[in-house]
Design an enzyme around this catalytic site. Sequence first.
Site, short mmCIF file in Angstrom:
data_model
loop_
_atom_site.label_atom_id
_atom_site.label_comp_id
_atom_site.label_asym_id
_atom_site.label_seq_id
_atom_site.Cartn_x
_atom_site.Cartn_y
_atom_site.Cartn_z
N CYS A 266 0.88 -1.18 0.00
CA CYS A 266 0.00 0.00 0.00
C CYS A 266 0.91 1.22 0.00
O CYS A 266 1.05 1.90 1.02
CB CYS A 266 -0.92 -0.01 1.21
SG CYS A 266 -1.75 -1.59 1.52
N ALA A 268 1.60 4.36 -1.88
CA ALA A 268 1.54 5.82 -2.09
C ALA A 268 1.42 6.57 -0.76
O ALA A 268 0.80 6.08 0.17
CB ALA A 268 0.35 6.16 -2.99
N PRO A 269 2.04 7.76 -0.70
CA PRO A 269 2.76 8.49 -1.75
C PRO A 269 4.22 8.08 -1.94
O PRO A 269 4.93 8.69 -2.72
CB PRO A 269 2.66 9.93 -1.28
CG PRO A 269 2.65 9.83 0.21
CD PRO A 269 1.87 8.59 0.53
N GLY A 270 4.67 7.07 -1.21
CA GLY A 270 6.00 6.53 -1.49
C GLY A 270 7.07 6.87 -0.49
O GLY A 270 8.24 6.51 -0.69
N GLY A 271 6.74 7.55 0.60
CA GLY A 271 7.76 7.92 1.58
C GLY A 271 8.47 6.72 2.17
O GLY A 271 9.71 6.72 2.34
N LYS A 272 7.72 5.67 2.49
CA LYS A 272 8.34 4.47 3.07
C LYS A 272 9.01 3.64 1.98
O LYS A 272 10.02 2.98 2.23
CB LYS A 272 7.28 3.67 3.82
CG LYS A 272 6.67 4.44 4.99
CD LYS A 272 5.59 3.62 5.68
CE LYS A 272 4.84 4.49 6.69
NZ LYS A 272 4.01 5.54 6.03
N ASP A 289 -0.28 0.45 -5.79
CA ASP A 289 -1.38 1.33 -5.40
C ASP A 289 -2.51 1.14 -6.39
O ASP A 289 -2.32 0.61 -7.49
CB ASP A 289 -0.95 2.80 -5.36
CG ASP A 289 -1.94 3.63 -4.54
OD1 ASP A 289 -1.79 3.68 -3.30
OD2 ASP A 289 -2.89 4.19 -5.13
N CYS A 389 -1.35 4.44 10.69
CA CYS A 389 -1.23 5.76 11.30
C CYS A 389 -2.47 6.06 12.14
O CYS A 389 -3.06 7.13 12.05
CB CYS A 389 -0.98 6.85 10.26
SG CYS A 389 -2.14 6.84 8.89
#
Length: 449
Positions: A266, A268-272, A289, A389
């Site tokens: 899962c 987006a937005p791709g930070g991890k 995604d 989160c």
Amino acid sequence: MVWVKNLKWVIILESKQQLARSGALTVLTDIFDKGAYSNIALNHYLKNHSLSQQDKALLTELVYGSLSRKITLEWYLAHYIEDRNRLETWVYYLLMLSLYQILYLDKIPEHAIVNDAVTIAKKRHQGAAKLVNAVLRQFLRQEIPDVKAIKRKNKRYSVEYSLPVWLVKKIIDEFGEDRAVAIFKSLLIRSKASIRVVNPAELEKVKRMTGSEKSVLSPVGLVKAAGHFSDSDLFKEGKITIQDESSQLVAPTLELQEDDSVLDACSAPGGKAVHLASYLKSGRLTALDLYDHKLKLIEDNARRLGVSDKIKTQKLDARKVHEQFAPDTFDKILVDAPCSGIGLIRRKPDIKYNKAGQDLLSLQKIQLEILDSVCQTIKKGGIITYSTCTIFKEENQMVLKQFLDGHPNFEQVKLHHKQEDIVVDGCLVITPEQYLTDGFFISQIKRIS
């Protein structure tokens, strides 16, 4: 002559502030009437209007402040407006953001707030200006209504901390009243600016360059009370990325090897995803995604941070992973699951007005379906990190327990952290009041047979 010059300066200053107030009204109307996301609506407005940094800061403060205190402001206004439904919505929102300034922004003169509100109203509808002027001046003349006089406890907390009653009750039930109140208070404290330093060896250098402090949670994180890191050369050059401290803890739990095959289910937005990719050399990461525009966000992130060659994006529902990938495909999997997002309220205050208690069980069903699908593609001995989160057990500990109860070939991997107060039963459980970060949950499971 000095007095005249100073007067002109005040008039110019108030005129500029009027632009910020008018802009805030436009953004709030988009959020409340059109269902726009606060961050997207605000960024769109700032991008399409030429404003000074000072005006941008005020506009941002007015939008997020009014949004954060919405229930509180509505309670105050109810003492002066008999039927809000008889007003045009923009008039009500103008009163709301004006009241926010009067109550919470000490540096802005009250006469300037009232005058600008009346001027803005005149430009839209002459008749509305009289009502706006009357309500605001009446509020200034009379004693401010006392929230503490509300007798029902949950209603009082709801108004005082601008949280829906269902959410007040839910947090009290889960954490006890004392800790719940600490959480309520923390959600009204402005978010820190938080970044991840891409090359850990440059942490001290970036710390000096940005005037930041080291994160107490993330070994590669830096924080400031406020800052616009996305405008910096460090950001444009891919040396830093904007990421909350709690979110930075996810990727290291997977203990990636350079040649691992990794799935970010899962993404987006791709930070991890870009954080995970930074550990790889010959290994590759597949980022999924449901939507093309979100896949583009992942690709943009990867390009800026120089890891495009390690990430392949794919449009796919994470609940269908087992249909597209063979058994024993991945060494490591991250499921940063879709969730209620309650842990993000400080940064995205509109979340608390758009959720309902019954959402949690429907989300739990989706979360378990994703885990059930991806676990069929992990190698024996491979590990899956499950994170959200949010701060509620229905989406966190209960999901982990239900998964393990139904999958005897998996076991929990106990996680650890130097800050022992965030370690609960082998999971990382971070609530917003502890370190003034996002609320976050991180757990891990391993395939044993």
